[in-house]
Write a protein that holds these residues in place. Sequence first.
Motif, short mmCIF file in Angstrom:
data_model
loop_
_atom_site.label_atom_id
_atom_site.label_comp_id
_atom_site.label_asym_id
_atom_site.label_seq_id
_atom_site.Cartn_x
_atom_site.Cartn_y
_atom_site.Cartn_z
N ILE A 68 0.86 -1.20 0.00
CA ILE A 68 0.00 0.00 0.00
C ILE A 68 0.89 1.24 0.00
CG2 ILE A 68 -1.85 1.25 1.17
CD1 ILE A 68 -2.60 -1.41 2.56
N GLY A 69 0.89 1.97 -1.12
CA GLY A 69 1.65 3.21 -1.22
C GLY A 69 2.80 3.08 -2.19
N ASP A 118 -1.90 2.58 -5.12
CA ASP A 118 -1.74 3.95 -4.61
C ASP A 118 -3.05 4.70 -4.76
OD1 ASP A 118 0.92 5.72 -3.81
OD2 ASP A 118 -0.83 6.91 -4.38
N ASP A 161 2.47 -1.93 4.67
CA ASP A 161 2.02 -0.54 4.83
C ASP A 161 3.22 0.37 4.55
OD1 ASP A 161 1.29 1.97 5.66
OD2 ASP A 161 0.70 1.39 7.70
N ALA A 168 2.67 3.59 3.31
CA ALA A 168 1.79 4.69 2.92
C ALA A 168 2.32 6.06 3.35
CB ALA A 168 0.38 4.46 3.45
N SER A 185 0.70 6.38 6.72
CA SER A 185 0.95 5.03 7.26
C SER A 185 0.14 4.76 8.52
CB SER A 185 2.42 4.84 7.63
OG SER A 185 3.24 5.05 6.57
N VAL A 195 -3.40 3.93 7.61
CA VAL A 195 -3.48 2.58 7.04
C VAL A 195 -3.30 1.53 8.14
CG1 VAL A 195 -2.25 0.95 5.52
CG2 VAL A 195 -2.83 3.24 4.70
#
Length: 413
Positions: A16-17, A41, A208, A210, A214, A217
Motif C-alpha cells: 500500500i503506497g 496507490d 504498509d 503509505a 501510514s 493505514v
Amino acid sequence: MTTPPSFPTDADVVVIGAGALGLATTYALAKAGVPRVVLLDQFEPATQASARAAGLFKLLQSSEVKTRLAARSVLIVRGFEAETGVPLPFVDSGSIYAARTPQHASMVEAEVEDGRGWGVELVRIDNAEAHRLAPYLAGKHLLSAYHVPGDLYVEEPRSMLLAFWQAAERLGARVIGHAPVTGIRVAGGAVTAVETPHGAIRTPLVVDSAGVWSRIVGWMAGVDVPVQSVRHHLRITSPVAGMEAKQPVVRLIDAATYLRPARGGIMYGGFEQDPLALDPASIGGFSMDTLPLDHATSDQFRDAVLDEFPDLATTTVQEQRGGMFTMTADGMFLAGPSDAVRGLWVASGCNGSGFSLSAGIGSVLAEWIVGGDPPFDVSALAPDRFATANLTDDQLRDAGIWQYVNYYVPPGA
Ligand SMILES: Cc1cc2nc3c(=O)[nH]c(=O)nc-3n(C[C@H](O)[C@H](O)[C@H](O)COP(=O)(O)OP(=O)(O)OC[C@H]3O[C@@H](n4cnc5c(N)ncnc54)[C@H](O)[C@@H]3O)c2cc1C
C-alpha cells in the motif's frame, strides 16, 4: 472512479503506497520470485513525498543498521541497470561533510570514527582540497571536512521511482494508481484482504508503505504505526556559472544545510528549528500538492551559508518545493512485521532518509518475507517497538519534531 480492467481479486502480497519505499519493496519482492505482487496507490503512483526528495544518498549514517542499509541501497542503485536492463540515472558525485564550529567539528569527528568502524570510506580534507573538489564551496572557514567518495545523488527523484516501477512490472508485479485502500480485513489475528472502491483483494500479506498516511493505514488493521509528519523544503537556484553536475554534494552541518548541483544551479535545503508538523488524518483530501510552502525558511538557509557559497547571493529561485517527512520518536525507520497482526508489515518512518534507503529496506523486507529471516539484525527498526510506551499524540509530535530539529545538532548543544 473507473475500475481498472482486470482489477485483481487475489495477491500474494499487497503493498500500500507507491512512493520510494513501496516501489522498492515491490521490485524486491518480484525479484525474489513472489508471483503476484500488487502495489496500490490512492493517487498517481510516484507523485508524493518521494517525488520531491533532494535525491541525496549518504553512506555516513548515525547507526550501524542505517549504515548497512545505506551501503546496500548504493550498491543496488549502482548495479540497477545492469541487473534489470532499466536505466536508473545517478550522479557519481561523492560528497563533503563539513563543519565550521568547534562543537560541530567534534560531532563530525565522532561520526567519522563510527562510520569508519562500520566500513565507510572517508578521507580527511583541508579547506583548499574542499574547494578544489567542489569549486562552488569557497573552503574558507571549515574546521573539519571529510570527503565521502562513495556518495551519489539522483538528479530528478521521480526517475528512480519510475525505474523501480518499470523493473517491478517487467518481473510481473502490478502497480495500480487511483486505487485507495479503504480497509484491511483481519480474521483470527491475521490479514485476509484489503478493500478498495474497485473491490477487495484477498491476500495473506500487506505492506504498509503509505508514507505520512501510514498511521491511517495501520489503524485499518487495528495497529498503531506511530509516525509524525513534519514539513521539509528545498530550493533550486537559477543557473550558476561553472556549476557541473559531478561536483560533490556538500553538507555543512553547523548550518544544518545540504547543497548540490542541480539543473545548472545549486539545490539547497535544511533542517529548521521551528518546522511545521501536520496530521494528515485531520486534513480531509490532504496531498503533498496542497502543502503550503514557505520561502522564508529557504532564505534562512541561504543566508546561513553565503560565506561559503557566495554564488547564492546573486541567484534567483528556479524551483521551491516541499513535502513531508514521517518522523518517529527515536529517529529510526519502522520496518518489518507487526507482532500484533500476522501478515501486516510496515515500511515507513523515513526520518528524512526514505528516498535513499528505500532500495536497501525493500531488499531486506523481501528477503525476510520470502526466506523467513532478515539478512542482518534490523530489530532496531521493529514497527511495534513503541507499543508499550503508549505515546500520546502530543508526545509523538514533540519527539518527532525533536528528531527533525536535532538532525545535525551536536549531542548536548
Ligand atoms: C524536500 C524533501 C527532500 C528530501 N530529500 C531526501 C533525500 O535527499 N534523501 C532521502 O533519502 N530522503 C529525502 N527526503 C525524504 C524522502 O522523500 C522520504 O523519506 C520518502 O519519500 C518516503 O517515501 P514513502 O514511500 O514513505 O512516502 P511517499 O513517497 O509519500 O509514498 C507514500 C504513498 O502512499 C500512498 N498512500 C497513502 N495512503 C494510501 C492508501 N490508503 N491507499 C493507497 N495508497 C496510499 C500515497 O498516495 C503515496 O503515494 C526528502 C523529503 C523532502 C520532502
